[in-house]
Scaffold this motif. Structure first.
Motif, PDB file in Angstrom:
ATOM      1  N   ASN A   1      15.569   6.715  -4.140  1.00 50.18           N
ATOM      2  CA  ASN A   1      15.312   5.825  -5.119  1.00 50.18           C
ATOM      3  C   ASN A   1      14.970   4.322  -4.684  1.00 50.18           C
ATOM      4  O   ASN A   1      14.877   4.267  -3.514  1.00 50.18           O
ATOM      5  N   TRP A   2      16.128   3.642  -5.811  1.00 54.65           N
ATOM      6  CA  TRP A   2      15.357   2.072  -5.853  1.00 54.65           C
ATOM      7  C   TRP A   2      15.921   1.592  -4.788  1.00 54.65           C
ATOM      8  O   TRP A   2      15.467   0.332  -4.631  1.00 54.65           O
ATOM      9  N   GLN A   3      16.965   1.999  -4.017  1.00 53.25           N
ATOM     10  CA  GLN A   3      18.092   1.312  -3.335  1.00 53.25           C
ATOM     11  C   GLN A   3      17.487   1.254  -1.963  1.00 53.25           C
ATOM     12  O   GLN A   3      17.505   0.857  -0.732  1.00 53.25           O
ATOM     13  N   ASN A   4      16.743   2.725  -1.919  1.00 48.35           N
ATOM     14  CA  ASN A   4      16.235   2.722  -0.650  1.00 48.35           C
ATOM     15  C   ASN A   4      14.734   2.545  -0.482  1.00 48.35           C
ATOM     16  O   ASN A   4      13.771   3.564   0.464  1.00 48.35           O
ATOM     17  N   GLY A   5      13.815   2.560  -1.848  1.00 51.14           N
ATOM     18  CA  GLY A   5      12.471   1.620  -2.050  1.00 51.14           C
ATOM     19  C   GLY A   5      12.309   0.796  -1.083  1.00 51.14           C
ATOM     20  O   GLY A   5      13.207  -0.643  -0.944  1.00 51.14           O
ATOM     21  N   SER A   6      11.468   0.850   0.387  1.00 56.24           N
ATOM     22  CA  SER A   6      10.840  -0.553   0.239  1.00 56.24           C
ATOM     23  C   SER A   6       9.063  -0.524  -0.060  1.00 56.24           C
ATOM     24  O   SER A   6       8.462   0.747   0.144  1.00 56.24           O
TER      25      SER A   6
ATOM     26  N   HIS B   1      15.010   0.290   9.656  1.00 54.73           N
ATOM     27  CA  HIS B   1      15.058  -0.771   8.872  1.00 54.73           C
ATOM     28  C   HIS B   1      16.514   0.134   7.613  1.00 54.73           C
ATOM     29  O   HIS B   1      16.457   0.601   7.568  1.00 54.73           O
ATOM     30  N   GLU B   2      17.109  -1.732   7.063  1.00 51.84           N
ATOM     31  CA  GLU B   2      18.419  -1.392   6.108  1.00 51.84           C
ATOM     32  C   GLU B   2      17.693  -2.495   5.105  1.00 51.84           C
ATOM     33  O   GLU B   2      17.156  -2.926   4.792  1.00 51.84           O
ATOM     34  N   ALA B   3      18.025  -1.088   4.223  1.00 53.18           N
ATOM     35  CA  ALA B   3      17.686  -1.906   2.371  1.00 53.18           C
ATOM     36  C   ALA B   3      18.356  -1.827   1.267  1.00 53.18           C
ATOM     37  O   ALA B   3      18.997  -0.625   1.509  1.00 53.18           O
ATOM     38  N   THR B   4      18.431  -3.029   0.186  1.00 57.22           N
ATOM     39  CA  THR B   4      19.462  -2.791  -0.562  1.00 57.22           C
ATOM     40  C   THR B   4      18.203  -3.505  -1.321  1.00 57.22           C
ATOM     41  O   THR B   4      17.820  -3.715  -1.213  1.00 57.22           O
ATOM     42  N   PRO B   5      19.497  -3.029  -2.698  1.00 52.66           N
ATOM     43  CA  PRO B   5      18.017  -4.483  -3.895  1.00 52.66           C
ATOM     44  C   PRO B   5      17.823  -5.368  -3.541  1.00 52.66           C
ATOM     45  O   PRO B   5      16.682  -6.198  -4.226  1.00 52.66           O
ATOM     46  N   GLU B   6      18.847  -6.425  -2.930  1.00 50.46           N
ATOM     47  CA  GLU B   6      18.932  -7.880  -2.786  1.00 50.46           C
ATOM     48  C   GLU B   6      18.291  -8.118  -1.648  1.00 50.46           C
ATOM     49  O   GLU B   6      17.997  -9.404  -1.216  1.00 50.46           O
ATOM     50  N   GLN B   7      18.243  -7.111  -0.279  1.00 50.05           N
ATOM     51  CA  GLN B   7      17.651  -7.185   0.869  1.00 50.05           C
ATOM     52  C   GLN B   7      16.862  -6.053   1.642  1.00 50.05           C
ATOM     53  O   GLN B   7      17.396  -5.035   2.002  1.00 50.05           O
TER      54      GLN B   7
ATOM     55  N   HIS C   1      17.542  -7.457  18.095  1.00 52.40           N
ATOM     56  CA  HIS C   1      16.677  -8.528  17.421  1.00 52.40           C
ATOM     57  C   HIS C   1      17.083  -8.123  15.563  1.00 52.40           C
ATOM     58  O   HIS C   1      16.255  -7.769  15.378  1.00 52.40           O
ATOM     59  N   GLN C   2      17.084  -8.726  14.367  1.00 54.68           N
ATOM     60  CA  GLN C   2      17.046  -8.910  13.554  1.00 54.68           C
ATOM     61  C   GLN C   2      16.663  -9.745  12.091  1.00 54.68           C
ATOM     62  O   GLN C   2      16.467 -10.766  12.621  1.00 54.68           O
ATOM     63  N   TYR C   3      15.609  -9.613  11.770  1.00 53.95           N
ATOM     64  CA  TYR C   3      15.029 -10.172  10.783  1.00 53.95           C
ATOM     65  C   TYR C   3      15.646  -9.240   9.075  1.00 53.95           C
ATOM     66  O   TYR C   3      14.941  -8.884   9.261  1.00 53.95           O
ATOM     67  N   ALA C   4      15.925 -10.398   8.325  1.00 50.90           N
ATOM     68  CA  ALA C   4      16.104 -10.615   6.855  1.00 50.90           C
ATOM     69  C   ALA C   4      15.108 -11.214   5.875  1.00 50.90           C
ATOM     70  O   ALA C   4      14.794 -12.524   6.164  1.00 50.90           O
ATOM     71  N   LYS C   5      14.904 -10.354   4.909  1.00 49.17           N
ATOM     72  CA  LYS C   5      14.175 -11.097   3.679  1.00 49.17           C
ATOM     73  C   LYS C   5      14.620 -10.305   2.453  1.00 49.17           C
ATOM     74  O   LYS C   5      15.065 -10.038   2.105  1.00 49.17           O
ATOM     75  N   PRO C   6      15.315 -12.067   2.136  1.00 50.25           N
ATOM     76  CA  PRO C   6      16.387 -11.447   0.495  1.00 50.25           C
ATOM     77  C   PRO C   6      14.932 -10.639  -0.243  1.00 50.25           C
ATOM     78  O   PRO C   6      13.917 -11.556  -0.432  1.00 50.25           O
ATOM     79  N   THR C   7      15.591 -10.359  -1.587  1.00 50.67           N
ATOM     80  CA  THR C   7      14.438  -9.850  -2.787  1.00 50.67           C
ATOM     81  C   THR C   7      14.963 -10.738  -3.359  1.00 50.67           C
ATOM     82  O   THR C   7      15.968 -11.564  -4.136  1.00 50.67           O
ATOM     83  N   GLY C   8      13.668 -11.557  -3.733  1.00 53.54           N
ATOM     84  CA  GLY C   8      12.966 -12.835  -4.556  1.00 53.54           C
ATOM     85  C   GLY C   8      13.559 -12.315  -6.773  1.00 53.54           C
ATOM     86  O   GLY C   8      13.944 -10.801  -6.730  1.00 53.54           O
TER      87      GLY C   8
ATOM     88  N   GLN D   1       0.898  -1.051   0.038  1.00 49.90           N
ATOM     89  CA  GLN D   1      -0.075   0.041  -0.172  1.00 49.90           C
ATOM     90  C   GLN D   1       0.934   1.702   0.161  1.00 49.90           C
ATOM     91  O   GLN D   1       0.575   2.853  -0.481  1.00 49.90           O
ATOM     92  N   ASP D   2       2.198   1.048   0.245  1.00 54.42           N
ATOM     93  CA  ASP D   2       2.935   2.116   0.268  1.00 54.42           C
ATOM     94  C   ASP D   2       4.411   2.363   0.097  1.00 54.42           C
ATOM     95  O   ASP D   2       5.093   0.961   0.343  1.00 54.42           O
ATOM     96  N   ILE D   3       5.199   2.900  -0.227  1.00 64.24           N
ATOM     97  CA  ILE D   3       6.090   2.485  -1.093  1.00 64.24           C
ATOM     98  C   ILE D   3       7.029   4.059  -0.557  1.00 64.24           C
ATOM     99  O   ILE D   3       7.072   4.645  -0.038  1.00 64.24           O
ATOM    100  N   ASP D   4       8.542   3.227   1.031  1.00 65.90           N
ATOM    101  CA  ASP D   4       8.190   3.517   1.970  1.00 65.90           C
ATOM    102  C   ASP D   4       9.659   3.705   1.441  1.00 65.90           C
ATOM    103  O   ASP D   4      10.654   3.181   0.983  1.00 65.90           O
ATOM    104  N   HIS D   5      10.790   4.666   2.116  1.00 67.56           N
ATOM    105  CA  HIS D   5      12.230   4.998   2.423  1.00 67.56           C
ATOM    106  C   HIS D   5      12.767   4.224   3.387  1.00 67.56           C
ATOM    107  O   HIS D   5      12.051   4.667   4.257  1.00 67.56           O
ATOM    108  N   ALA D   6      13.427   3.523   3.275  1.00 74.09           N
ATOM    109  CA  ALA D   6      14.112   2.651   4.819  1.00 74.09           C
ATOM    110  C   ALA D   6      14.629   3.349   5.154  1.00 74.09           C
ATOM    111  O   ALA D   6      14.801   3.533   6.666  1.00 74.09           O
ATOM    112  N   LEU D   7      15.340   4.231   4.630  1.00 71.78           N
ATOM    113  CA  LEU D   7      16.325   5.201   5.172  1.00 71.78           C
ATOM    114  C   LEU D   7      15.263   6.292   5.584  1.00 71.78           C
ATOM    115  O   LEU D   7      15.194   7.086   4.626  1.00 71.78           O
ATOM    116  N   PRO D   8      14.805   6.964   6.262  1.00 72.76           N
ATOM    117  CA  PRO D   8      13.442   8.311   6.298  1.00 72.76           C
ATOM    118  C   PRO D   8      14.097   9.133   6.061  1.00 72.76           C
ATOM    119  O   PRO D   8      14.795   9.582   5.408  1.00 72.76           O
TER     120      PRO D   8
END
Length: 440
Positions: free
Chosen positions: A353-358, A375-381, A390-397, A338-345
């Motif tokens: 940009n693409w790297q900071n969008g989720s 939230h820490e985002a890269t295009p890969e994860q 605690h940290q939880y990661a989700k790789p980009t498929g 529902q929202d395109i979010d800035h991982a780093l606000p």
């Protein structure tokens, strides 16, 4: 450790062990709820010491529980509510769970029906239902508890029904084999009326003999249930069942679209569909088809990106993020984006940009704003850090599932830093994904 290292000697012993394991699962669920209740107690005490207002304490805790148990935030909220109610107001029901007399699903059904009551009424129902769980399924058990709840607080029950009516909505949930569930949450009398009308009109169609299936070229007859479904689609959309009434994004490889490739198509937000079915949708004369060529990185088939200096994500970049993330990017959450979010606000200098969008659902986007979340985002994860550290990661498929990870067709493909769109897709290389937008 469970005393089951040896192989069962008979079917009767298998049943005995299954029963023992079922009770063990319930006992473990009770232990988990004890820890969840203690977690809530510790979190409130810690936030009180930091001066957090009472009304703000515990925000985001349900999402933390969801991550810790590898579940969605909604299921984490359900676990938190169950633990809170059972530990504070319903000790006999909690004991039944701890003794294996009640499983977690039925315990959650009980809590759902008493969640709106005052604590003293919950305790009274706890006494009334003690020892009454044997042989009851979740639905029957919920009905018995609801009857007690509505008797104890009749005015509250009326108010609760009014609140429930205000929450009416329609949702879509993907199903297997290119299907989906359309669910309407409406007042009971309206739901019964809808079903009665569809049943009556389907009976009329059967009586008239007009049962040919418009979606089947062989002209097979439709069942009563199929006719009801077709009537619903026609009356809501004003289209025949095979027409596409809204914009739908389908990702395919050029080889599958224009040749004999066998990589399944991907319906954004819903999942895979057979290539032949996607092609059938494209041949529908009632639908317009728009093609966009996109570029995936060799090897892992992730989309390449683009960026903007604006605070708000532009339309093309939003579309790219939705295609990449498919559903909410938070680990274990399958909510719709529902929202395109800035991982780093953006307020902290996060770029648009693409790297900071989720792509996030509304709930996860709000949870992220609570103290201690990052939230820490890269295009890969995407990596989510909770207040406990605690940290939880989700790789980009890949943008399109089902493509072999090391396809040679990518050997000479050049990555691109910009999204390019074109209707001239016939020159696309094999396996290069193409987005097809279908609209009525």
């Amino acid at each position: 450790m469970l005393g089951m290292s040896d192989v069962s000697a008979s079917s009767a012993q298998c049943i005995d062990r299954i029963q023992r394991l079922s009770r063990l699962k319930a006992e473990i669920a009770a232990l988990e709820m004890t820890e969840i209740a203690e977690l809530e107690h510790h979190r409130h005490a810690e936030e009180a010491a930091r001066g957090v207002p009472c009304s703000r304490r515990g925000y985001g805790l349900a999402a933390e529980i969801g991550l810790a148990t590898s579940q969605s935030p909604a299921r984490g909220a359900r676990c938190l509510q169950t633990a809170r109610v059972l530990s504070q107001d319903m000790p006999k029901t909690f004991d039944a769970l701890a003794l294996g007399q009640l499983d977690e699903e039925r315990a959650q059904a009980v809590v759902k029906e008493v969640s709106w009551l005052e604590p003293q009424h919950r305790s009274e129902i706890d006494e009334l239902m003690a020892g009454q769980f044997q042989g009851l399924g979740p639905r029957k058990l919920a009905g018995k508890v609801r009857a007690h709840a509505e008797r104890l607080d009749q005015h509250g029950a009326v108010a609760r029904n009014e609140i429930a009516a205000s929450q009416r909505r329609v949702t879509v949930r993907p199903a297997a084999y290119g299907m989906a569930y359309v669910t309407a949450l409406v007042p009971t009398q309206q739901a019964v009326g809808i079903l009665a009308t569809l049943t009556r009109d389907a009976n009329s169609v059967l009586a008239s003999g007009d049962t040919a299936d418009p979606t089947d070229p062989t002209g097979q007859s439709r069942s009563h249930g199929q006719i009801m479904a077709d009537l619903l689609v026609y009356r809501v959309n004003g289209h025949t069942p095979q027409a596409v009434p809204a914009e739908v994004q389908v990702v395919m490889t050029a080889d599958a679209l224009f040749g004999d490739g066998d990589t399944p198509a991907w319906l954004t937000g819903h999942g895979p569909v057979p290539t032949a079915l996607a092609k059938h949708w494209l041949t529908n004369p009632a639908a317009e088809v728009f093609l966009r060529r996109i570029f995936a990185r060799p090897g892992d088939h992730q989309l390449v990106g683009m960026e903007s200096r604006r605070r708000h994500f532009p339309k093309a970049l939003r579309r790219m993020v939705v295609l990449r993330d498919d559903t909410c990017r938070t680990p274990y959450c399958d909510g719709s984006i529902q929202d395109i979010d800035h991982a780093l606000p953006a307020r902290e200098g996060g770029p648009t940009n693409w790297q900071n969008g989720s792509g996030l659902c509304a709930a996860c986007n709000q949870i992220k704003e609570n103290t201690g979340w990052r939230h820490e985002a890269t295009p890969e994860q995407l990596t989510v850090t909770t207040p406990t550290g605690h940290q939880y990661a989700k790789p980009t498929g890949p943008v399109l599932e089902g493509i072999p990870p090391d396809t040679r067709a990518f050997a000479n493909q050049e990555p691109s830093s910009q999204v390019r769109s074109s209707t001239d897709c016939y020159a696309a290389k094999p396996h290069r994904p193409i987005v097809l937008t279908l609209a009525a």
